[in-house]
Design a protein around this motif. Sequence first.
Motif, PDB file in Angstrom:
ATOM      1  N   HIS A   6     -49.247  21.286 -45.547  1.00  0.00           N
ATOM      2  CA  HIS A   6     -49.852  21.444 -46.737  1.00  0.00           C
ATOM      3  C   HIS A   6     -48.594  20.903 -48.147  1.00  0.00           C
ATOM      4  O   HIS A   6     -47.927  21.541 -48.840  1.00  0.00           O
ATOM      5  CB  HIS A   6     -49.577  22.705 -47.479  1.00  0.00           C
ATOM      6  CG  HIS A   6     -50.829  23.470 -46.945  1.00  0.00           C
ATOM      7  ND1 HIS A   6     -52.141  23.397 -47.412  1.00  0.00           N
ATOM      8  CD2 HIS A   6     -51.015  24.312 -46.047  1.00  0.00           C
ATOM      9  CE1 HIS A   6     -53.137  23.958 -47.105  1.00  0.00           C
ATOM     10  NE2 HIS A   6     -52.785  24.311 -46.095  1.00  0.00           N
ATOM     11  N   TYR A   7     -47.855  19.911 -47.379  1.00  0.00           N
ATOM     12  CA  TYR A   7     -47.290  18.917 -48.711  1.00  0.00           C
ATOM     13  C   TYR A   7     -46.694  17.659 -48.053  1.00  0.00           C
ATOM     14  O   TYR A   7     -46.818  17.340 -47.050  1.00  0.00           O
ATOM     15  CB  TYR A   7     -45.750  19.771 -48.633  1.00  0.00           C
ATOM     16  CG  TYR A   7     -44.727  20.043 -46.644  1.00  0.00           C
ATOM     17  CD1 TYR A   7     -44.473  19.368 -46.625  1.00  0.00           C
ATOM     18  CD2 TYR A   7     -45.039  21.311 -46.734  1.00  0.00           C
ATOM     19  CE1 TYR A   7     -43.832  19.518 -45.267  1.00  0.00           C
ATOM     20  CE2 TYR A   7     -44.328  21.682 -45.347  1.00  0.00           C
ATOM     21  CZ  TYR A   7     -43.908  20.439 -45.135  1.00  0.00           C
ATOM     22  OH  TYR A   7     -43.031  20.781 -43.348  1.00  0.00           O
ATOM     23  N   ASN A   8     -46.511  16.657 -49.447  1.00  0.00           N
ATOM     24  CA  ASN A   8     -46.122  15.216 -48.471  1.00  0.00           C
ATOM     25  C   ASN A   8     -44.866  15.638 -48.672  1.00  0.00           C
ATOM     26  O   ASN A   8     -43.980  13.948 -48.632  1.00  0.00           O
ATOM     27  CB  ASN A   8     -46.939  14.457 -49.260  1.00  0.00           C
ATOM     28  CG  ASN A   8     -46.914  14.261 -50.330  1.00  0.00           C
ATOM     29  OD1 ASN A   8     -46.258  14.761 -51.046  1.00  0.00           O
ATOM     30  ND2 ASN A   8     -48.230  13.811 -51.008  1.00  0.00           N
ATOM     31  N   GLU A   9     -44.104  16.172 -49.262  1.00  0.00           N
ATOM     32  CA  GLU A   9     -42.259  15.939 -49.745  1.00  0.00           C
ATOM     33  C   GLU A   9     -41.593  15.904 -47.736  1.00  0.00           C
ATOM     34  O   GLU A   9     -41.615  16.585 -47.288  1.00  0.00           O
ATOM     35  CB  GLU A   9     -42.037  16.887 -49.548  1.00  0.00           C
ATOM     36  CG  GLU A   9     -42.758  17.637 -51.250  1.00  0.00           C
ATOM     37  CD  GLU A   9     -41.855  18.989 -51.818  1.00  0.00           C
ATOM     38  OE1 GLU A   9     -40.663  19.473 -51.607  1.00  0.00           O
ATOM     39  OE2 GLU A   9     -42.908  19.610 -52.728  1.00  0.00           O
ATOM     40  N   THR A  10     -40.354  14.381 -47.455  1.00  0.00           N
ATOM     41  CA  THR A  10     -40.164  14.504 -46.470  1.00  0.00           C
ATOM     42  C   THR A  10     -38.282  14.182 -47.202  1.00  0.00           C
ATOM     43  O   THR A  10     -38.929  13.019 -47.747  1.00  0.00           O
ATOM     44  CB  THR A  10     -40.450  13.703 -45.346  1.00  0.00           C
ATOM     45  OG1 THR A  10     -41.305  12.362 -46.274  1.00  0.00           O
ATOM     46  CG2 THR A  10     -42.760  13.805 -44.462  1.00  0.00           C
ATOM     47  N   VAL A 229     -44.116  17.212 -38.794  1.00  0.00           N
ATOM     48  CA  VAL A 229     -43.895  16.100 -40.151  1.00  0.00           C
ATOM     49  C   VAL A 229     -42.824  16.586 -40.827  1.00  0.00           C
ATOM     50  O   VAL A 229     -44.051  17.213 -42.039  1.00  0.00           O
ATOM     51  CB  VAL A 229     -44.648  14.545 -40.057  1.00  0.00           C
ATOM     52  CG1 VAL A 229     -43.371  13.483 -41.028  1.00  0.00           C
ATOM     53  CG2 VAL A 229     -44.967  13.765 -39.101  1.00  0.00           C
ATOM     54  N   GLY A 230     -42.170  16.520 -41.313  1.00  0.00           N
ATOM     55  CA  GLY A 230     -41.339  17.075 -42.462  1.00  0.00           C
ATOM     56  C   GLY A 230     -41.436  18.828 -42.649  1.00  0.00           C
ATOM     57  O   GLY A 230     -41.030  18.827 -43.478  1.00  0.00           O
ATOM     58  N   VAL A 231     -41.355  19.725 -41.478  1.00  0.00           N
ATOM     59  CA  VAL A 231     -40.754  20.653 -41.258  1.00  0.00           C
ATOM     60  C   VAL A 231     -39.667  20.668 -41.119  1.00  0.00           C
ATOM     61  O   VAL A 231     -39.112  20.277 -39.408  1.00  0.00           O
ATOM     62  CB  VAL A 231     -41.838  21.081 -40.501  1.00  0.00           C
ATOM     63  CG1 VAL A 231     -42.031  22.415 -40.508  1.00  0.00           C
ATOM     64  CG2 VAL A 231     -43.278  20.859 -40.700  1.00  0.00           C
ATOM     65  N   THR A 232     -39.055  21.391 -40.689  1.00  0.00           N
ATOM     66  CA  THR A 232     -37.309  21.888 -40.744  1.00  0.00           C
ATOM     67  C   THR A 232     -37.627  23.100 -39.938  1.00  0.00           C
ATOM     68  O   THR A 232     -37.789  24.428 -41.002  1.00  0.00           O
ATOM     69  CB  THR A 232     -36.132  21.301 -41.130  1.00  0.00           C
ATOM     70  OG1 THR A 232     -36.149  20.686 -41.485  1.00  0.00           O
ATOM     71  CG2 THR A 232     -35.192  22.227 -40.155  1.00  0.00           C
ATOM     72  N   CYS A 233     -36.957  23.659 -39.123  1.00  0.00           N
ATOM     73  CA  CYS A 233     -37.302  24.473 -38.107  1.00  0.00           C
ATOM     74  C   CYS A 233     -35.954  25.749 -37.722  1.00  0.00           C
ATOM     75  O   CYS A 233     -35.107  24.520 -36.984  1.00  0.00           O
ATOM     76  CB  CYS A 233     -38.707  25.215 -37.360  1.00  0.00           C
ATOM     77  SG  CYS A 233     -40.047  24.837 -37.873  1.00  0.00           S
TER      78      CYS A 233
END
Length: 284
Positions: A6-10, A229-233
């Motif tokens: 739910h985001y397009n910030e990368t 894509v766009g997720v850091t864990c």
Amino acid sequence: MERYIHYNETQAGMQADPQRERMTLFNKTQTNMPSTKEASSLGKAFQVLEVLATAAGPRSLLEIVQELGLHKPTVHRILGELLNLGYVSRVEKGVYEITPKLRRLASGELEDHLVEIADPCLRELHTETGETVNLGVLRGTNVRYLRVLESTHPLRRIVEPDSADPFYSTSLGRAITLQLTDEEWDALINRTRLLPRTAETVTDVKQLRKIHHRAQQDGYSVEQDQNDVGVTCIGAPLYQQENIVAAISLSVPTARADDKALQNFIKTVLRTAEQISHKLEFKR
């Protein structure tokens, strides 16, 4: 598994390095057990497991052979297969013992117990960070999510509880497996189908081995844009009796994981993992 981001910030290019009784499933019983000569391959494997599960400590290959009356090559082959599956570990050359994985397999209530113990700490982590919090266990070559607390932010990753992801592309999986020896890790990776989840997913075995060694050194794992894509864990292991039984992770949009924020997230996740591990040690 269908997932929604739910985001397009990368930010492309960012780099960031009650006590249960002794299990009865494998307790020896002489009734209705086929003779060693008549036993099938599966039966022989269970006989080997029974010897190890009822032993006071590690057993040598020769001791197992003498007790069962099986041929040495047969027992050696069975032990090798059980080693690859993670149910047996080699203490030293020719000496074996069962692993916590086998004990967990015989304990159907482990996952519910784990969620119950971990949940208060997971909620504190969720409240403190406002980000998505995950609790997972290794099942085969995948990480199974037992508990997911979604982020309060509109930009978040949504994962359904009881869903699964590959161990090699997730911080959860890398944290759960960081205790594995090179031999055990190789056996796991050899059973894994390495497929790219995103353009950033590492599927090269040599690179994955370096990531495994780095996680061992750090005591945690950071994965960025490799599973989604766009997720850091950020993932950290949970220990019980010095053995890793699960892991927790924090999932945040990569855009909210700059260097300063990432370091704060790591410290918070590690502190939470330590708290849960302490509870697991004293609430069995």
